[in-house]
Write a protein that holds these residues in place. Structure first.
Motif, PDB file in Angstrom:
ATOM      1  N   SER A 131      38.301  35.094  40.856  1.00 18.15           N
ATOM      2  CA  SER A 131      38.291  33.631  40.872  1.00 18.15           C
ATOM      3  C   SER A 131      39.568  33.036  40.301  1.00 18.15           C
ATOM      4  O   SER A 131      40.098  32.048  40.814  1.00 18.15           O
ATOM      5  CB  SER A 131      37.075  33.110  40.097  1.00 18.15           C
ATOM      6  N   LEU A 132      40.088  33.630  39.240  1.00 15.07           N
ATOM      7  CA  LEU A 132      41.307  33.117  38.626  1.00 15.07           C
ATOM      8  C   LEU A 132      42.489  33.272  39.564  1.00 15.07           C
ATOM      9  O   LEU A 132      43.306  32.361  39.710  1.00 15.07           O
ATOM     10  CB  LEU A 132      41.569  33.837  37.296  1.00 15.07           C
ATOM     11  N   CYS A 133      42.573  34.445  40.240  1.00 21.64           N
ATOM     12  CA  CYS A 133      43.668  34.681  41.174  1.00 21.64           C
ATOM     13  C   CYS A 133      43.567  33.760  42.399  1.00 21.64           C
ATOM     14  O   CYS A 133      44.577  33.439  43.024  1.00 21.64           O
ATOM     15  CB  CYS A 133      43.673  36.140  41.642  1.00 21.64           C
ATOM     16  N   LYS A 134      42.340  33.321  42.743  1.00 21.71           N
ATOM     17  CA  LYS A 134      42.140  32.448  43.888  1.00 21.71           C
ATOM     18  C   LYS A 134      42.372  30.979  43.525  1.00 21.71           C
ATOM     19  O   LYS A 134      42.298  30.101  44.394  1.00 21.71           O
ATOM     20  CB  LYS A 134      40.729  32.619  44.447  1.00 21.71           C
ATOM     21  N   GLY A 135      42.676  30.739  42.259  1.00 16.50           N
ATOM     22  CA  GLY A 135      42.999  29.368  41.862  1.00 16.50           C
ATOM     23  C   GLY A 135      41.848  28.576  41.303  1.00 16.50           C
ATOM     24  O   GLY A 135      41.875  27.336  41.332  1.00 16.50           O
ATOM     25  N   TYR A 136      40.832  29.285  40.765  1.00 13.06           N
ATOM     26  CA  TYR A 136      39.693  28.595  40.157  1.00 13.06           C
ATOM     27  C   TYR A 136      39.629  28.958  38.663  1.00 13.06           C
ATOM     28  O   TYR A 136      38.825  29.795  38.229  1.00 13.06           O
ATOM     29  CB  TYR A 136      38.389  28.988  40.842  1.00 13.06           C
ATOM     30  N   ASN A 143      38.508  27.474  36.158  1.00 14.52           N
ATOM     31  CA  ASN A 143      37.302  27.109  35.428  1.00 14.52           C
ATOM     32  C   ASN A 143      36.189  28.140  35.598  1.00 14.52           C
ATOM     33  O   ASN A 143      35.209  28.124  34.847  1.00 14.52           O
ATOM     34  CB  ASN A 143      36.795  25.742  35.902  1.00 14.52           C
ATOM     35  N   LEU A 144      36.322  29.014  36.591  1.00 14.58           N
ATOM     36  CA  LEU A 144      35.339  30.076  36.791  1.00 14.58           C
ATOM     37  C   LEU A 144      35.792  31.328  36.052  1.00 14.58           C
ATOM     38  O   LEU A 144      36.906  31.813  36.260  1.00 14.58           O
ATOM     39  CB  LEU A 144      35.170  30.384  38.288  1.00 14.58           C
ATOM     40  N   LYS A 145      34.969  31.807  35.177  1.00 12.90           N
ATOM     41  CA  LYS A 145      35.329  32.981  34.377  1.00 12.90           C
ATOM     42  C   LYS A 145      35.455  34.220  35.262  1.00 12.90           C
ATOM     43  O   LYS A 145      34.478  34.587  35.948  1.00 12.90           O
ATOM     44  CB  LYS A 145      34.284  33.211  33.301  1.00 12.90           C
ATOM     45  N   PRO A 146      36.638  34.878  35.264  1.00 13.15           N
ATOM     46  CA  PRO A 146      36.809  36.067  36.100  1.00 13.15           C
ATOM     47  C   PRO A 146      36.075  37.267  35.507  1.00 13.15           C
ATOM     48  O   PRO A 146      35.742  37.286  34.326  1.00 13.15           O
ATOM     49  CB  PRO A 146      38.323  36.297  36.090  1.00 13.15           C
ATOM     50  N   CYS A 147      35.858  38.269  36.347  1.00 12.85           N
ATOM     51  CA  CYS A 147      35.211  39.491  35.888  1.00 12.85           C
ATOM     52  C   CYS A 147      36.247  40.389  35.209  1.00 12.85           C
ATOM     53  O   CYS A 147      37.140  40.929  35.875  1.00 12.85           O
ATOM     54  CB  CYS A 147      34.574  40.215  37.076  1.00 12.85           C
ATOM     55  N   HIS A 148      36.127  40.485  33.925  1.00  8.25           N
ATOM     56  CA  HIS A 148      37.132  41.248  33.148  1.00  8.25           C
ATOM     57  C   HIS A 148      37.159  42.715  33.573  1.00  8.25           C
ATOM     58  O   HIS A 148      38.231  43.308  33.752  1.00  8.25           O
ATOM     59  CB  HIS A 148      36.821  41.127  31.659  1.00  8.25           C
ATOM     60  N   ARG A 149      35.993  43.310  33.761  1.00 10.94           N
ATOM     61  CA  ARG A 149      35.915  44.725  34.119  1.00 10.94           C
ATOM     62  C   ARG A 149      36.590  44.983  35.469  1.00 10.94           C
ATOM     63  O   ARG A 149      37.282  45.987  35.651  1.00 10.94           O
ATOM     64  CB  ARG A 149      34.446  45.149  34.158  1.00 10.94           C
ATOM     65  N   PHE A 150      36.380  44.060  36.405  1.00  4.07           N
ATOM     66  CA  PHE A 150      36.978  44.205  37.732  1.00  4.07           C
ATOM     67  C   PHE A 150      38.510  44.210  37.632  1.00  4.07           C
ATOM     68  O   PHE A 150      39.195  45.043  38.216  1.00  4.07           O
ATOM     69  CB  PHE A 150      36.500  43.069  38.638  1.00  4.07           C
ATOM     70  N   CYS A 151      39.042  43.281  36.865  1.00  8.99           N
ATOM     71  CA  CYS A 151      40.508  43.176  36.719  1.00  8.99           C
ATOM     72  C   CYS A 151      41.096  44.420  36.064  1.00  8.99           C
ATOM     73  O   CYS A 151      42.111  44.953  36.509  1.00  8.99           O
ATOM     74  CB  CYS A 151      40.860  41.938  35.896  1.00  8.99           C
ATOM     75  N   THR A 152      40.481  44.862  34.993  1.00 10.63           N
ATOM     76  CA  THR A 152      41.019  46.022  34.269  1.00 10.63           C
ATOM     77  C   THR A 152      40.919  47.298  35.096  1.00 10.63           C
ATOM     78  O   THR A 152      41.815  48.142  35.035  1.00 10.63           O
ATOM     79  CB  THR A 152      40.284  46.213  32.929  1.00 10.63           C
TER      80      THR A 152
END
Length: 221
Positions: free
Chosen positions: A128-133, A135-144
């Motif tokens: 979500s953060l990479c898509k420009g949102y 305010n939506l909390k990204p999935c930390h586990r997915f990113c790492t």
């Protein structure tokens, strides 16, 4: 005042010690022996010779050539070698390790540590953060997990490289601040004492040395 020949011998000695630290082909025992061998005619001329006239060049050469037979400094050169070896070998290892580490870093410039990362990073498009949102909390586990896959080679090197750096720091601290009798600081600060003991030995054994000289050379000046 130290004569010119003595200053040259000392400069050559410390130059050889410096080369010993970076060149494993340099023999420390030979370095020390060569210093005492070159110094002996100077010591003989200024301290032991009963003849005050300058000694002939050929005679001085004979003194050096017969050094192993005369042994004017007894076993003191061996003691100096032992002291220097205890102090300088850790420095030699440290400098060699630095050189090795620098070579690894230089060689690693040609490696592609992020091979395959382009495809892996595409997965981040679901973040979500990479898509420009924001305010939506990204999935930390997915990113790492994505980043770990990208940097897996780097992570494998991290532990051994960290241990390598830690061992260098420990060795450096030991050499700089160690209270060991054989630390480089203690040995270099007391080196003149060992040299002085060798000189005193020659003076104390003056009669024996002069006898050996006269017997071996078969002539008087």
């Amino acid at each position: 005042m130290l004569p010119e020949a003595g200053r040259v011998a000392l400069a050559s000695f410390f130059g050889d010690l410096q080369r010993y630290l970076t060149d494993n082909k340099v023999n420390l025992r030979e370095v020390v022996k060569n210093f005492f061998k070159e110094s002996y005619p100077i010591v003989y001329q200024h301290s032991l010779s009963q003849n005050r006239a300058p000694l002939a060049t050929s005679y001085l050469k004979c003194l050096k050539d017969k050094y192993d037979l005369i042994l004017p400094f007894g076993n003191h050169p061996g003691k100096v070698t032992a002291q220097l070896s205890q102090a300088l070998e850790p420095v030699q290892v440290f400098l060699g390790s630095l050189k090795f580490g620098a070579k690894i870093i230089e060689d690693s410039k040609g490696f592609n540590f992020t091979s395959g990362c382009d495809r892996a990073l595409l997965q981040m498009s679901g973040c979500s953060l990479c898509k420009g949102y924001p305010n939506l909390k990204p999935c930390h586990r997915f990113c790492t997990d994505v980043l770990k896959n990208c940097l897996s080679t780097d992570l494998q090197l991290q532990k051994p490289w960290g241990e390598f750096i830690d061992s260098l720091n420990s060795l450096a601290n030991g050499m700089a601040h160690g209270s060991n009798h054989y630390s480089i600081t203690n040995v270099m600060l007391t080196l003149h004492q060992y040299m002085g003991e060798a000189l005193v030995y020659s003076v104390v054994k003056q009669t024996d040395v002069l006898t050996k000289v006269s017997n071996d050379f078969r002539f008087w000046l």
